[in-house]
Design a protein around this motif. Structure first.
Motif, PDB file in Angstrom:
ATOM      1  N   TYR A 145       0.971  -1.062   0.094  1.00 34.75           N
ATOM      2  CA  TYR A 145       0.231  -0.044   0.113  1.00 34.75           C
ATOM      3  C   TYR A 145       0.965   1.227  -0.055  1.00 34.75           C
ATOM      4  CZ  TYR A 145      -4.064   2.778   1.287  1.00 34.75           C
ATOM      5  OH  TYR A 145      -5.117   3.747   1.039  1.00 34.75           O
ATOM      6  N   VAL A 146       1.006   1.715  -1.049  1.00 25.94           N
ATOM      7  CA  VAL A 146       1.986   3.045  -1.293  1.00 25.94           C
ATOM      8  C   VAL A 146       1.678   4.029  -0.593  1.00 25.94           C
ATOM      9  CG1 VAL A 146       2.812   4.713  -3.017  1.00 25.94           C
ATOM     10  CG2 VAL A 146       2.299   2.324  -4.017  1.00 25.94           C
ATOM     11  N   LYS A 147       0.290   4.621  -0.189  1.00 27.08           N
ATOM     12  CA  LYS A 147      -0.084   5.753   0.661  1.00 27.08           C
ATOM     13  C   LYS A 147       0.464   5.476   1.904  1.00 27.08           C
ATOM     14  CE  LYS A 147      -3.717   7.514  -2.000  1.00 27.08           C
ATOM     15  NZ  LYS A 147      -5.173   7.776  -2.254  1.00 27.08           N
ATOM     16  N   ALA A 148       0.484   4.161   2.523  1.00 22.39           N
ATOM     17  CA  ALA A 148       0.710   3.860   3.742  1.00 22.39           C
ATOM     18  C   ALA A 148       2.251   4.238   4.069  1.00 22.39           C
ATOM     19  CB  ALA A 148       0.396   2.608   4.101  1.00 22.39           C
ATOM     20  N   TYR A 149       3.148   3.831   3.077  1.00 24.53           N
ATOM     21  CA  TYR A 149       4.613   3.837   3.017  1.00 24.53           C
ATOM     22  C   TYR A 149       5.015   5.496   3.204  1.00 24.53           C
ATOM     23  CZ  TYR A 149       5.666  -0.974   2.551  1.00 24.53           C
ATOM     24  OH  TYR A 149       5.847  -2.384   2.507  1.00 24.53           O
ATOM     25  N   SER A 150       4.095   6.143   2.328  1.00 22.67           N
ATOM     26  CA  SER A 150       4.485   7.630   2.116  1.00 22.67           C
ATOM     27  C   SER A 150       4.028   8.524   3.193  1.00 22.67           C
ATOM     28  CB  SER A 150       3.566   8.298   0.840  1.00 22.67           C
ATOM     29  OG  SER A 150       3.709   9.412   0.804  1.00 22.67           O
ATOM     30  N   ARG A 151       2.909   8.134   3.991  1.00 21.97           N
ATOM     31  CA  ARG A 151       2.508   8.709   5.238  1.00 21.97           C
ATOM     32  C   ARG A 151       3.318   8.557   6.252  1.00 21.97           C
ATOM     33  NH1 ARG A 151      -4.121   8.075   3.692  1.00 21.97           N
ATOM     34  NH2 ARG A 151      -4.083   9.250   1.833  1.00 21.97           N
ATOM     35  N   ARG A 152       3.708   7.006   6.340  1.00 19.28           N
ATOM     36  CA  ARG A 152       4.624   6.886   7.339  1.00 19.28           C
ATOM     37  C   ARG A 152       6.134   7.544   7.391  1.00 19.28           C
ATOM     38  NH1 ARG A 152       6.049   0.658   9.066  1.00 19.28           N
ATOM     39  NH2 ARG A 152       7.313   0.770   7.585  1.00 19.28           N
ATOM     40  N   ALA A 153       6.198   7.529   6.054  1.00 18.02           N
ATOM     41  CA  ALA A 153       7.765   8.352   5.813  1.00 18.02           C
ATOM     42  C   ALA A 153       7.308   9.778   6.482  1.00 18.02           C
ATOM     43  CB  ALA A 153       7.846   8.606   4.573  1.00 18.02           C
ATOM     44  N   THR A 154       6.383  10.624   6.241  1.00 20.09           N
ATOM     45  CA  THR A 154       5.806  11.545   6.627  1.00 20.09           C
ATOM     46  C   THR A 154       5.897  11.813   7.942  1.00 20.09           C
ATOM     47  OG1 THR A 154       4.804  12.564   4.762  1.00 20.09           O
ATOM     48  CG2 THR A 154       4.461  13.514   6.664  1.00 20.09           C
ATOM     49  N   ALA A 155       5.471  10.785   8.789  1.00 22.45           N
ATOM     50  CA  ALA A 155       5.305  10.750  10.239  1.00 22.45           C
ATOM     51  C   ALA A 155       6.593  10.671  10.928  1.00 22.45           C
ATOM     52  CB  ALA A 155       4.382   9.838  10.701  1.00 22.45           C
ATOM     53  N   ARG A 156       7.464   9.678  10.323  1.00 24.65           N
ATOM     54  CA  ARG A 156       8.767   9.456  10.829  1.00 24.65           C
ATOM     55  C   ARG A 156       9.843  10.665  10.709  1.00 24.65           C
ATOM     56  NH1 ARG A 156       9.631   2.845   9.215  1.00 24.65           N
ATOM     57  NH2 ARG A 156       8.609   2.286  10.998  1.00 24.65           N
ATOM     58  N   LYS A 157       9.556  11.259   9.362  1.00 28.73           N
ATOM     59  CA  LYS A 157      10.341  12.376   9.333  1.00 28.73           C
ATOM     60  C   LYS A 157      10.282  13.365  10.205  1.00 28.73           C
ATOM     61  CE  LYS A 157       9.084  15.955   6.743  1.00 28.73           C
ATOM     62  NZ  LYS A 157       8.851  16.702   5.544  1.00 28.73           N
ATOM     63  N   GLU A 158       9.015  13.699  10.907  1.00 31.05           N
ATOM     64  CA  GLU A 158       8.470  14.612  11.817  1.00 31.05           C
ATOM     65  C   GLU A 158       8.963  14.312  13.010  1.00 31.05           C
ATOM     66  OE1 GLU A 158       7.489  17.647  11.217  1.00 31.05           O
ATOM     67  OE2 GLU A 158       7.117  17.378   9.221  1.00 31.05           O
ATOM     68  N   LEU A 159       9.232  13.019  13.288  1.00 34.99           N
ATOM     69  CA  LEU A 159       9.565  12.211  14.562  1.00 34.99           C
ATOM     70  C   LEU A 159      11.155  12.175  14.509  1.00 34.99           C
ATOM     71  CD1 LEU A 159       7.021   9.484  15.012  1.00 34.99           C
ATOM     72  CD2 LEU A 159       7.178  11.331  16.451  1.00 34.99           C
ATOM     73  N   GLY A 160      11.929  12.600  13.693  1.00 33.38           N
ATOM     74  CA  GLY A 160      13.243  12.661  13.627  1.00 33.38           C
ATOM     75  C   GLY A 160      13.972  11.397  13.449  1.00 33.38           C
ATOM     76  N   LYS A 161      13.203  10.422  12.893  1.00 27.45           N
ATOM     77  CA  LYS A 161      13.672   9.011  12.408  1.00 27.45           C
ATOM     78  C   LYS A 161      13.896   9.027  10.877  1.00 27.45           C
ATOM     79  CE  LYS A 161      10.551   6.930  15.781  1.00 27.45           C
ATOM     80  NZ  LYS A 161       9.356   5.872  15.941  1.00 27.45           N
ATOM     81  N   LEU A 162      14.869   9.666  10.678  1.00 25.79           N
ATOM     82  CA  LEU A 162      15.146  10.152   9.307  1.00 25.79           C
ATOM     83  C   LEU A 162      15.443   8.875   8.296  1.00 25.79           C
ATOM     84  CD1 LEU A 162      16.931  13.572   9.269  1.00 25.79           C
ATOM     85  CD2 LEU A 162      14.533  12.993   8.866  1.00 25.79           C
TER      86      LEU A 162
END
Length: 412
Positions: A145-162
Protein backbone atom coordinates in the motif's frame (compact mmCIF):
# COMPACT_ATOMS: atom_id res chain seq x y z
CA UNK A 1 -107.46 48.61 18.53
CA UNK A 2 -104.50 48.91 20.69
CA UNK A 3 -105.57 45.86 22.72
CA UNK A 4 -106.22 43.83 19.58
CA UNK A 5 -102.76 44.60 18.16
CA UNK A 6 -100.78 43.62 21.38
CA UNK A 7 -102.23 40.11 21.68
CA UNK A 8 -100.79 38.80 18.45
CA UNK A 9 -97.36 40.22 19.42
CA UNK A 10 -97.30 38.25 22.66
CA UNK A 11 -98.33 35.11 20.84
CA UNK A 12 -95.52 35.56 18.35
CA UNK A 13 -93.01 36.08 21.17
CA UNK A 14 -94.05 32.85 22.89
CA UNK A 15 -93.88 30.95 19.64
CA UNK A 16 -90.33 32.24 18.99
CA UNK A 17 -89.17 31.18 22.49
CA UNK A 18 -90.65 27.78 21.92
CA UNK A 19 -88.79 27.48 18.63
CA UNK A 20 -85.49 28.38 20.34
CA UNK A 21 -86.06 25.77 23.04
CA UNK A 22 -86.74 23.15 20.38
CA UNK A 23 -83.45 24.03 18.61
CA UNK A 24 -81.51 23.72 21.86
CA UNK A 25 -83.04 20.36 22.66
CA UNK A 26 -82.20 19.14 19.18
CA UNK A 27 -78.60 20.35 19.51
CA UNK A 28 -78.22 18.63 22.90
CA UNK A 29 -79.56 15.42 21.39
CA UNK A 30 -77.03 15.54 18.57
CA UNK A 31 -74.15 16.16 21.01
CA UNK A 32 -75.26 13.26 23.19
CA UNK A 33 -75.37 10.92 20.20
CA UNK A 34 -71.92 12.12 19.09
CA UNK A 35 -70.44 11.47 22.55
CA UNK A 36 -71.92 7.97 22.60
CA UNK A 37 -70.45 7.20 19.20
CA UNK A 38 -67.01 8.46 20.25
CA UNK A 39 -67.13 6.46 23.49
CA UNK A 40 -67.98 3.31 21.58
CA UNK A 41 -65.04 3.89 19.19
CA UNK A 42 -62.62 4.42 22.09
CA UNK A 43 -63.75 1.20 23.76
CA UNK A 44 -63.14 -0.80 20.56
CA UNK A 45 -59.87 0.90 19.64
CA UNK A 46 -56.49 -0.60 20.83
CA UNK A 47 -54.06 1.71 22.64
CA UNK A 48 -51.50 3.40 20.41
CA UNK A 49 -48.71 1.69 22.29
CA UNK A 50 -50.14 -1.69 21.22
CA UNK A 51 -50.73 -0.66 17.62
CA UNK A 52 -47.19 0.74 17.20
CA UNK A 53 -44.23 0.01 19.52
CA UNK A 54 -42.80 3.40 18.56
CA UNK A 55 -45.73 5.26 20.15
CA UNK A 56 -46.28 5.62 23.87
CA UNK A 57 -49.84 6.73 24.61
CA UNK A 58 -50.01 10.39 23.89
CA UNK A 59 -46.33 10.57 22.81
CA UNK A 60 -44.86 9.60 19.50
CA UNK A 61 -41.17 8.66 19.56
CA UNK A 62 -38.94 9.61 16.65
CA UNK A 63 -38.69 6.79 14.13
CA UNK A 64 -35.94 4.36 15.01
CA UNK A 65 -33.82 2.27 12.66
CA UNK A 66 -34.52 -1.43 12.93
CA UNK A 67 -31.22 -3.27 12.51
CA UNK A 68 -31.43 -6.67 10.99
CA UNK A 69 -29.13 -9.52 11.93
CA UNK A 70 -28.43 -9.92 8.24
CA UNK A 71 -25.01 -8.32 7.61
CA UNK A 72 -25.99 -7.51 4.06
CA UNK A 73 -29.00 -5.40 5.12
CA UNK A 74 -28.59 -1.85 3.86
CA UNK A 75 -29.90 -0.41 7.16
CA UNK A 76 -26.98 -1.93 9.13
CA UNK A 77 -24.17 0.56 9.79
CA UNK A 78 -21.08 -0.91 8.17
CA UNK A 79 -17.35 -0.19 7.98
CA UNK A 80 -17.62 1.28 4.49
CA UNK A 81 -20.29 3.83 5.41
CA UNK A 82 -18.34 4.93 8.49
CA UNK A 83 -15.21 5.32 6.38
CA UNK A 84 -17.08 7.40 3.79
CA UNK A 85 -18.50 9.59 6.54
CA UNK A 86 -14.97 10.03 7.86
CA UNK A 87 -13.85 11.09 4.40
CA UNK A 88 -16.58 13.74 4.34
CA UNK A 89 -15.49 15.09 7.71
CA UNK A 90 -11.89 15.11 6.51
CA UNK A 91 -12.83 17.20 3.47
CA UNK A 92 -14.47 19.66 5.85
CA UNK A 93 -11.25 19.71 7.94
CA UNK A 94 -13.13 18.29 10.91
CA UNK A 95 -10.28 15.90 11.69
CA UNK A 96 -11.39 14.76 15.17
CA UNK A 97 -14.80 13.71 13.84
CA UNK A 98 -13.08 12.00 10.91
CA UNK A 99 -10.87 10.05 13.34
CA UNK A 100 -13.94 8.90 15.28
CA UNK A 101 -15.57 7.63 12.09
CA UNK A 102 -12.43 5.85 10.92
CA UNK A 103 -12.09 4.28 14.37
CA UNK A 104 -15.65 2.91 14.17
CA UNK A 105 -14.93 1.61 10.68
CA UNK A 106 -11.81 -0.17 11.96
CA UNK A 107 -13.75 -1.62 14.89
CA UNK A 108 -16.37 -3.04 12.50
CA UNK A 109 -13.90 -4.31 9.90
CA UNK A 110 -10.22 -3.29 9.95
CA UNK A 111 -8.82 -2.42 6.51
CA UNK A 112 -5.56 -0.92 5.34
CA UNK A 113 -7.42 2.04 3.80
CA UNK A 114 -9.21 2.91 7.05
CA UNK A 115 -5.94 2.77 9.01
CA UNK A 116 -4.13 4.89 6.40
CA UNK A 117 -6.97 7.45 6.30
CA UNK A 118 -6.96 7.76 10.08
CA UNK A 119 -3.18 8.18 9.92
CA UNK A 120 -3.67 11.10 7.52
CA UNK A 121 -6.07 12.74 9.96
CA UNK A 122 -3.51 12.26 12.74
CA UNK A 123 -0.87 13.91 10.54
CA UNK A 124 -3.12 16.94 10.11
CA UNK A 125 -3.36 17.18 13.90
CA UNK A 126 0.44 16.70 14.21
CA UNK A 127 -0.05 13.52 16.19
CA UNK A 128 2.84 11.84 14.42
CA UNK A 129 3.32 8.82 16.67
CA UNK A 130 -0.30 7.71 16.24
CA UNK A 131 0.04 8.30 12.49
CA UNK A 132 3.16 6.11 12.34
CA UNK A 133 1.42 3.32 14.26
CA UNK A 134 -1.66 3.43 12.01
CA UNK A 135 0.49 3.26 8.87
CA UNK A 136 2.29 0.24 10.29
CA UNK A 137 -1.08 -1.44 10.94
CA UNK A 138 -2.12 -0.65 7.36
CA UNK A 139 1.07 -2.22 6.00
CA UNK A 140 0.54 -5.32 8.14
CA UNK A 141 -2.71 -5.77 6.21
CA UNK A 142 -1.29 -4.75 2.79
CA UNK A 143 2.49 -4.50 2.48
CA UNK A 144 2.23 -2.93 -1.00
CA UNK A 145 0.00 0.00 0.00
CA UNK A 146 1.96 2.97 -1.35
CA UNK A 147 0.05 5.67 0.54
CA UNK A 148 0.78 3.96 3.86
CA UNK A 149 4.53 3.98 3.12
CA UNK A 150 4.40 7.64 2.07
CA UNK A 151 2.41 8.75 5.13
CA UNK A 152 4.62 6.77 7.48
CA UNK A 153 7.64 8.41 5.87
CA UNK A 154 6.11 11.81 6.68
CA UNK A 155 5.35 10.81 10.28
CA UNK A 156 8.83 9.39 10.83
CA UNK A 157 10.45 12.47 9.32
CA UNK A 158 8.60 14.67 11.81
CA UNK A 159 9.60 12.31 14.64
CA UNK A 160 13.27 12.64 13.64
CA UNK A 161 13.54 9.04 12.41
CA UNK A 162 15.14 10.11 9.15
CA UNK A 163 16.77 6.80 8.22
CA UNK A 164 13.52 4.85 8.65
CA UNK A 165 11.65 7.66 6.87
CA UNK A 166 14.03 7.47 3.91
CA UNK A 167 13.55 3.69 3.69
CA UNK A 168 9.75 4.14 3.56
CA UNK A 169 9.99 6.88 0.94
CA UNK A 170 12.39 4.79 -1.15
CA UNK A 171 10.08 1.76 -1.04
CA UNK A 172 7.09 3.90 -2.02
CA UNK A 173 8.98 5.22 -5.07
CA UNK A 174 9.99 1.73 -6.16
CA UNK A 175 6.37 0.56 -5.89
CA UNK A 176 5.09 3.59 -7.83
CA UNK A 177 8.01 5.21 -9.70
CA UNK A 178 5.83 7.38 -11.95
CA UNK A 179 4.28 9.53 -9.22
CA UNK A 180 6.09 12.86 -9.04
CA UNK A 181 4.96 13.63 -5.48
CA UNK A 182 6.58 10.43 -4.18
CA UNK A 183 9.84 11.21 -5.95
CA UNK A 184 9.80 14.74 -4.53
CA UNK A 185 9.16 13.39 -1.02
CA UNK A 186 12.05 10.94 -1.39
CA UNK A 187 14.44 13.68 -2.54
CA UNK A 188 13.51 15.96 0.36
CA UNK A 189 13.93 13.26 3.00
CA UNK A 190 17.18 12.06 1.42
CA UNK A 191 18.61 15.59 1.58
CA UNK A 192 17.64 15.89 5.27
CA UNK A 193 19.13 12.48 6.08
CA UNK A 194 22.40 13.19 4.27
CA UNK A 195 22.67 16.50 6.11
CA UNK A 196 22.10 14.77 9.44
CA UNK A 197 24.70 12.11 8.64
CA UNK A 198 27.22 14.76 7.59
CA UNK A 199 26.63 16.71 10.80
CA UNK A 200 27.00 13.58 12.91
CA UNK A 201 30.19 12.58 11.14
CA UNK A 202 31.61 16.06 11.44
CA UNK A 203 30.87 16.20 15.15
CA UNK A 204 32.19 12.70 15.72
CA UNK A 205 35.35 13.41 13.74
CA UNK A 206 36.01 16.61 15.65
CA UNK A 207 35.56 14.89 18.99
CA UNK A 208 37.57 11.87 17.92
CA UNK A 209 40.28 14.14 16.57
CA UNK A 210 40.54 15.99 19.87
CA UNK A 211 40.65 12.78 21.87
CA UNK A 212 43.10 11.23 19.46
CA UNK A 213 45.36 14.24 19.57
CA UNK A 214 45.38 14.24 23.35
CA UNK A 215 45.98 10.49 23.55
CA UNK A 216 48.54 10.49 20.77
CA UNK A 217 50.38 13.40 22.32
CA UNK A 218 50.68 11.61 25.64
CA UNK A 219 51.57 8.29 24.05
CA UNK A 220 54.12 9.79 21.68
CA UNK A 221 55.73 11.83 24.41
CA UNK A 222 55.90 8.85 26.73
CA UNK A 223 57.14 6.55 23.99
CA UNK A 224 59.80 8.98 22.84
CA UNK A 225 61.10 9.38 26.37
CA UNK A 226 61.13 5.64 26.85
CA UNK A 227 62.73 4.96 23.48
CA UNK A 228 65.34 7.65 23.96
CA UNK A 229 66.22 6.16 27.31
CA UNK A 230 66.58 2.67 25.87
CA UNK A 231 68.49 3.87 22.84
CA UNK A 232 70.80 5.94 24.99
CA UNK A 233 71.57 2.92 27.12
CA UNK A 234 72.25 0.79 24.07
CA UNK A 235 74.40 3.47 22.49
CA UNK A 236 76.24 4.00 25.75
CA UNK A 237 77.06 0.32 25.95
CA UNK A 238 78.09 0.09 22.31
CA UNK A 239 81.70 -0.63 21.65
CA UNK A 240 82.10 1.98 18.96
CA UNK A 241 80.65 5.46 19.40
CA UNK A 242 80.79 5.95 15.61
CA UNK A 243 77.64 3.77 15.23
CA UNK A 244 75.51 5.92 17.52
CA UNK A 245 73.49 7.73 14.83
CA UNK A 246 72.88 4.54 12.88
CA UNK A 247 71.57 2.71 15.94
CA UNK A 248 69.19 5.54 16.79
CA UNK A 249 67.78 5.63 13.27
CA UNK A 250 67.24 1.85 13.08
CA UNK A 251 65.51 1.76 16.44
CA UNK A 252 63.04 4.45 15.49
CA UNK A 253 62.26 2.88 12.08
CA UNK A 254 61.58 -0.44 13.75
CA UNK A 255 59.35 1.26 16.28
CA UNK A 256 57.24 2.86 13.50
CA UNK A 257 56.71 -0.52 11.83
CA UNK A 258 55.57 -2.02 15.11
CA UNK A 259 53.03 0.79 15.61
CA UNK A 260 51.61 0.29 12.09
CA UNK A 261 51.24 -3.45 12.64
CA UNK A 262 49.47 -2.78 15.92
CA UNK A 263 47.01 -0.37 14.27
CA UNK A 264 46.18 -2.90 11.52
CA UNK A 265 45.57 -5.56 14.14
CA UNK A 266 43.21 -3.29 16.09
CA UNK A 267 41.27 -2.37 12.91
CA UNK A 268 40.94 -6.02 11.94
CA UNK A 269 39.61 -6.99 15.34
CA UNK A 270 37.13 -4.07 15.32
CA UNK A 271 35.82 -5.14 11.90
CA UNK A 272 35.37 -8.71 13.11
CA UNK A 273 33.47 -7.53 16.16
CA UNK A 274 31.21 -5.33 13.99
CA UNK A 275 30.36 -8.26 11.69
CA UNK A 276 29.66 -10.53 14.68
CA UNK A 277 27.45 -7.86 16.28
CA UNK A 278 25.48 -7.34 13.05
CA UNK A 279 24.96 -11.10 12.73
CA UNK A 280 23.53 -11.30 16.25
CA UNK A 281 20.98 -8.56 15.48
CA UNK A 282 19.58 -10.28 12.37
CA UNK A 283 15.91 -11.23 12.70
CA UNK A 284 13.76 -13.19 10.31
CA UNK A 285 11.73 -10.76 8.11
CA UNK A 286 7.96 -11.01 7.79
CA UNK A 287 7.49 -8.91 4.64
CA UNK A 288 9.35 -7.84 1.51
CA UNK A 289 9.89 -4.42 3.05
CA UNK A 290 11.53 -5.86 6.19
CA UNK A 291 13.66 -8.19 4.05
CA UNK A 292 14.97 -5.38 1.84
CA UNK A 293 15.73 -3.13 4.81
CA UNK A 294 17.69 -5.91 6.53
CA UNK A 295 19.36 -6.97 3.29
CA UNK A 296 20.64 -3.48 2.49
CA UNK A 297 21.86 -3.03 6.06
CA UNK A 298 24.05 -6.17 5.75
CA UNK A 299 26.97 -5.37 3.48
CA UNK A 300 28.84 -8.54 4.41
CA UNK A 301 28.16 -11.65 2.27
CA UNK A 302 28.26 -14.00 5.27
CA UNK A 303 25.68 -11.90 7.14
CA UNK A 304 23.36 -11.89 4.11
CA UNK A 305 23.77 -15.65 3.84
CA UNK A 306 22.85 -15.97 7.51
CA UNK A 307 19.70 -13.91 6.89
CA UNK A 308 18.65 -16.29 4.08
CA UNK A 309 19.42 -19.36 6.16
CA UNK A 310 17.15 -18.27 9.01
CA UNK A 311 14.12 -17.88 6.67
CA UNK A 312 12.07 -21.08 6.29
CA UNK A 313 12.09 -21.62 2.50
CA UNK A 314 8.36 -22.33 2.30
CA UNK A 315 7.60 -18.82 3.68
CA UNK A 316 9.29 -16.98 0.78
CA UNK A 317 6.09 -16.63 -1.34
CA UNK A 318 4.23 -15.18 1.68
CA UNK A 319 7.10 -12.80 2.52
CA UNK A 320 7.59 -11.34 -0.98
CA UNK A 321 4.03 -11.66 -2.34
CA UNK A 322 4.03 -9.22 -5.32
CA UNK A 323 6.91 -7.07 -4.05
CA UNK A 324 9.94 -9.01 -5.29
CA UNK A 325 12.25 -6.82 -7.38
CA UNK A 326 14.78 -7.90 -10.01
CA UNK A 327 17.89 -6.58 -8.15
CA UNK A 328 16.88 -8.40 -4.96
CA UNK A 329 16.23 -11.63 -6.88
CA UNK A 330 19.65 -11.52 -8.54
CA UNK A 331 21.32 -10.77 -5.19
CA UNK A 332 19.54 -13.71 -3.56
CA UNK A 333 20.67 -16.10 -6.32
CA UNK A 334 24.28 -14.94 -5.93
CA UNK A 335 24.08 -15.25 -2.14
CA UNK A 336 22.68 -18.78 -2.32
CA UNK A 337 25.72 -19.62 -4.41
CA UNK A 338 28.03 -18.72 -1.49
CA UNK A 339 26.77 -21.61 0.67
CA UNK A 340 25.55 -23.97 -2.06
CA UNK A 341 28.31 -26.55 -1.64
CA UNK A 342 28.24 -26.62 2.17
CA UNK A 343 24.42 -26.75 2.47
CA UNK A 344 23.14 -27.97 -0.89
CA UNK A 345 19.78 -29.19 0.35
CA UNK A 346 18.85 -25.80 1.89
CA UNK A 347 20.12 -23.95 -1.19
CA UNK A 348 17.97 -26.04 -3.55
CA UNK A 349 14.95 -25.62 -1.27
CA UNK A 350 15.40 -21.82 -1.37
CA UNK A 351 15.74 -21.85 -5.16
CA UNK A 352 12.66 -24.05 -5.49
CA UNK A 353 10.48 -21.81 -3.30
CA UNK A 354 11.69 -18.58 -4.95
CA UNK A 355 10.09 -19.92 -8.13
CA UNK A 356 6.73 -19.94 -6.31
CA UNK A 357 6.87 -16.22 -5.52
CA UNK A 358 4.19 -14.31 -7.50
CA UNK A 359 5.49 -12.67 -10.70
CA UNK A 360 8.72 -14.70 -10.58
CA UNK A 361 8.43 -15.73 -14.25
CA UNK A 362 7.75 -12.14 -15.32
CA UNK A 363 10.77 -10.83 -13.37
CA UNK A 364 13.07 -13.45 -14.91
CA UNK A 365 11.77 -12.65 -18.41
CA UNK A 366 12.36 -8.92 -17.89
CA UNK A 367 15.89 -9.18 -16.48
CA UNK A 368 18.49 -7.12 -18.30
CA UNK A 369 21.08 -8.87 -20.44
CA UNK A 370 23.70 -8.20 -17.75
CA UNK A 371 21.54 -9.75 -15.01
CA UNK A 372 20.72 -12.75 -17.20
CA UNK A 373 24.41 -13.25 -17.82
CA UNK A 374 25.22 -13.10 -14.11
CA UNK A 375 22.48 -15.60 -13.21
CA UNK A 376 23.60 -18.00 -15.92
CA UNK A 377 27.23 -17.65 -14.82
CA UNK A 378 26.31 -18.52 -11.22
CA UNK A 379 24.36 -21.50 -12.50
CA UNK A 380 27.24 -22.72 -14.66
CA UNK A 381 30.01 -22.22 -12.11
CA UNK A 382 28.24 -23.09 -8.83
CA UNK A 383 24.91 -24.81 -9.39
CA UNK A 384 26.45 -27.23 -11.85
CA UNK A 385 25.40 -30.84 -11.42
CA UNK A 386 29.07 -31.82 -11.37
CA UNK A 387 29.41 -30.58 -7.80
CA UNK A 388 26.30 -32.03 -6.17
CA UNK A 389 25.05 -35.45 -5.10
CA UNK A 390 23.04 -37.39 -7.65
CA UNK A 391 19.94 -37.07 -5.45
CA UNK A 392 19.78 -33.32 -6.15
CA UNK A 393 20.55 -33.53 -9.87
CA UNK A 394 16.91 -33.93 -10.92
CA UNK A 395 15.77 -30.91 -8.88
CA UNK A 396 18.44 -28.66 -10.38
CA UNK A 397 17.66 -29.88 -13.89
CA UNK A 398 14.01 -28.94 -13.32
CA UNK A 399 14.87 -25.49 -11.91
CA UNK A 400 17.46 -24.42 -14.46
CA UNK A 401 14.99 -23.55 -17.28
CA UNK A 402 13.05 -21.34 -14.86
CA UNK A 403 16.12 -19.31 -13.90
CA UNK A 404 18.03 -19.40 -17.21
CA UNK A 405 15.09 -18.23 -19.33
CA UNK A 406 17.06 -16.83 -22.25
CA UNK A 407 19.18 -19.96 -22.49
CA UNK A 408 15.98 -21.99 -22.80
CA UNK A 409 14.59 -19.61 -25.42
CA UNK A 410 17.74 -19.92 -27.51
CA UNK A 411 17.48 -23.72 -27.40
CA UNK A 412 13.87 -23.56 -28.54
Amino acid sequence: MAGVSRKPDRDRSMEFKGFLNDLKDWDDLLKDKDEKLKGHARRNKKPDSLQNPGIIDGYKEPPRKIYSSNLNDEALPDAASEKELGNEYFKQKRFLEAIECYSRSIALSPTSVAFANRAMAYLKLRRFEEAENDCTEALNLDDRYVKAYSRRATARKELGKLKASLEDADFAVRLDPNTQELRKQYSEIKALYEKEVANRKSGALKEASKESQRADGLQVESKIIQDDYLISNRVHNAAASSHKSSVVKNERVQHKHELKASLHDVASRAASRAVASAAKNITSPKSAYEFEVSWRALSDDSAQAQLLKMIPPYTLPQIFKNALSAPILVDIIKCIGTFFKEDTELAISLLDNMVKVPRFDMIIMCLSAKDHSEVQQVWEEIFSTRYIPVAHTEALARLRPKYCYREQQEKN
